[in-house]
Scaffold this active site. Structure first.
Site, mmCIF file in Angstrom:
data_model
loop_
_atom_site.group_PDB
_atom_site.id
_atom_site.type_symbol
_atom_site.label_atom_id
_atom_site.label_comp_id
_atom_site.label_asym_id
_atom_site.label_seq_id
_atom_site.Cartn_x
_atom_site.Cartn_y
_atom_site.Cartn_z
ATOM 1 N N LYS A 1 58.733 34.478 34.252
ATOM 2 C CA LYS A 1 57.610 35.227 34.818
ATOM 3 C C LYS A 1 56.729 34.318 35.670
ATOM 4 O O LYS A 1 56.271 34.712 36.747
ATOM 5 C CB LYS A 1 56.786 35.878 33.698
ATOM 6 C CG LYS A 1 55.502 36.601 34.156
ATOM 7 C CD LYS A 1 55.793 37.856 34.974
ATOM 8 C CE LYS A 1 54.553 38.437 35.659
ATOM 9 N NZ LYS A 1 53.695 39.206 34.783
ATOM 10 N N SER B 1 51.858 38.352 29.727
ATOM 11 C CA SER B 1 52.234 37.211 30.583
ATOM 12 C C SER B 1 51.345 36.036 30.207
ATOM 13 O O SER B 1 50.163 36.003 30.554
ATOM 14 C CB SER B 1 52.029 37.562 32.057
ATOM 15 O OG SER B 1 52.971 38.515 32.467
ATOM 16 N N LYS C 1 45.180 33.322 37.404
ATOM 17 C CA LYS C 1 45.482 32.982 35.999
ATOM 18 C C LYS C 1 46.951 32.566 35.873
ATOM 19 O O LYS C 1 47.281 31.567 35.222
ATOM 20 C CB LYS C 1 45.195 34.201 35.113
ATOM 21 C CG LYS C 1 45.462 34.006 33.638
ATOM 22 C CD LYS C 1 45.737 35.336 32.918
ATOM 23 C CE LYS C 1 47.205 35.718 32.996
ATOM 24 N NZ LYS C 1 47.600 36.885 32.196
#
Lengths: 297, 297
Positions: A169, A94, A237
């Protein structure tokens, strides 16, 4: 088929295991060494990503962050140094959608195909082969890799061109974080006003406020089970990817920005490793009030 | 039983109809006159809330806002002027939890019981007798009124003391608004990055981002169907209750505050009457970008 798998952590190890169980050869590399369990399943441990790329036709990567993918692809003894035309690189990490488009273009320049294919579902989904897989790339390449995705996941969608999988995502992580924050605000409001948050959650299930997050994370907030799950520092993140992307594209994501700041507050209170449902702690700390008692040990 | 019903608007009229269909006498009052349809079902039209309170044993109210409830209860020819000991007042409006506690105490002083019992499910739920009903008050009073609630709704929960029903409704409205805003941010991010928002929504359904809002309001954002539904100006009223309560209690609800401001932006662009999924317009206007084309008429 001859497959490669780079990054054999909590997610990558069971995913590579499913490819092996599907009858494929797997050439593996992991920075910290290929786990014994994966070797026992038949994986061939390689010395570098370059060696993996030399030996495999389709190379998967599953590493923590954008900089790790850049390193695995284009670093010393990286994938690029072992590639030859006709191979396919599938990054399931990701990472940044913007960097992904650049990585794909550079891999395409070798005469190779690229898919970005991040997942959701976590360690549980990786082990159960029930991951949601969000894919960016060409239809032809997607069709070729789809049977391999089907060994690792269930809900597999080609969203669009390279970068679209990562974009999807990020969209997922925005919704998940903001839904957690919403449940946190609602339960804090209710509890501080004197209502039982467990009864409030129960009453709201089934109505318009229903979500997977109210069900799972709402319960964790009430029962005070902040063991991951998915760590706040990792979710932060992901929100950073959202905010960097938003800045680059000239759009404003006000609640994502707020929520990222609340995650910083959690981390300031030692919560980097809390489950992301622990986001409620930032609201509680600001209010000097806890919605529910810590259960007796 | 001899029941009263005050406020026969879009919600109140079908709710009173279910009580009549359940075989009860209904004494009705509505500021704009009792609708002919409700009279045709057998309701007795009264001249004032006081007359309703004189003739009925359990008096329901379903009006727009806190000030309307105050007026119906304690204004000229209000319920209080017709009450006698042993009667029960059930306010099903969505109003301030703090004011509700005061109203309940004043009604109790007449030797009467009080329940706050706001609903969710909207016009569709009111007509289908499938409302979610969130109740604050005593267990004994709840037990007495429960069979009447069951004529109007399905998921009926006693949350706690007076005010808890309204508190739970505010919590519901916080989650619903913030989940709508979350879906708006996620689809805006995805669309601006070049991904098809419809495919993104589809890929996210079934995973951790799943919610009733992603399902219903996400689709409305993509299909540009902003006909209410539930109007932004009404949802903003509910968020104002949340923020007033938060201020009074000394807690911070940062994303509720942000989202209330986005609703103001919608209203500045003529969106008071848009469905609350139109909240995405405020994000789009700020970004000077629309996630999806308006469908041809």
């Amino acid at each position: 088929m001859k497959l490669g798998f780079i990054g054999l952590g909590i997610m990558g190890a069971p995913m590579a295991g499913h490819l092996l169980a599907g009858g494929h050869e797997v050439f593996a590399f992991s920075r910290s060494g290929v786990p014994a369990g994966v070797v026992a399943q038949g994986a061939y441990a390689c010395a570098s990503p370059a060696e993996v790329a030399q030996k495999a036709d389709i190379i998967f990567s599953m590493v923590p962050d954008t900089s790790h993918v850049a390193d695995v692809l284009f670093g010393d003894k990286g994938i690029a140094q072992g590639l030859s035309a006709g191979k396919t690189v599938v990054d399931m990490s990701s990472i940044s959608p913007i960097a992904t488009k650049q990585f794909a273009a550079k891999i395409n320049a070798f005469g190779c195909d690229y898919l970005d294919a991040p997942v959701s579902g976590g360690e549980v989904g990786a082990k159960a082969a029930s991951l949601t897989i969000m894919v960016g790339g060409s239809q032809v390449t997607f069709n070729r890799v789809q049977p391999l995705f089907a060994l690792m996941g269930k809900n597999i969608t080609l969203i669009g061109d390279n970068g679209s999988g990562q974009t999807c995502k990020v969209a997922n992580q925005i919704i998940v974080a903001l839904n957690i924050e919403a449940v946190g605000e609602a339960l804090l409001f209710a509890a501080k006003a004197g209502a039982d948050p467990a009864k409030v959650r129960q009453a709201l299930m089934g109505g318009l406020a229903t979500s997977r997050i109210l069900e799972l994370h709402g319960e964790r907030m009430i029962k005070r089970t902040f063991t991951p799950g998915f760590r706040i520092e990792l979710h932060q993140k992901d929100l950073n990817l959202a905010l960097e992307g938003a800045k680059a594209m000239g759009i404003s994501l006000p609640n994502t920005a707020n929520t990222q700041q609340l995650m910083s507050s959690c981390m300031a209170h030692g919560g980097a490793g809390w489950d992301h449902s622990g986001l409620v702690r930032a609201l509680e700390i600001a209010a000097n009030f806890q919605i529910s008692q810590t259960p007796a040990a």
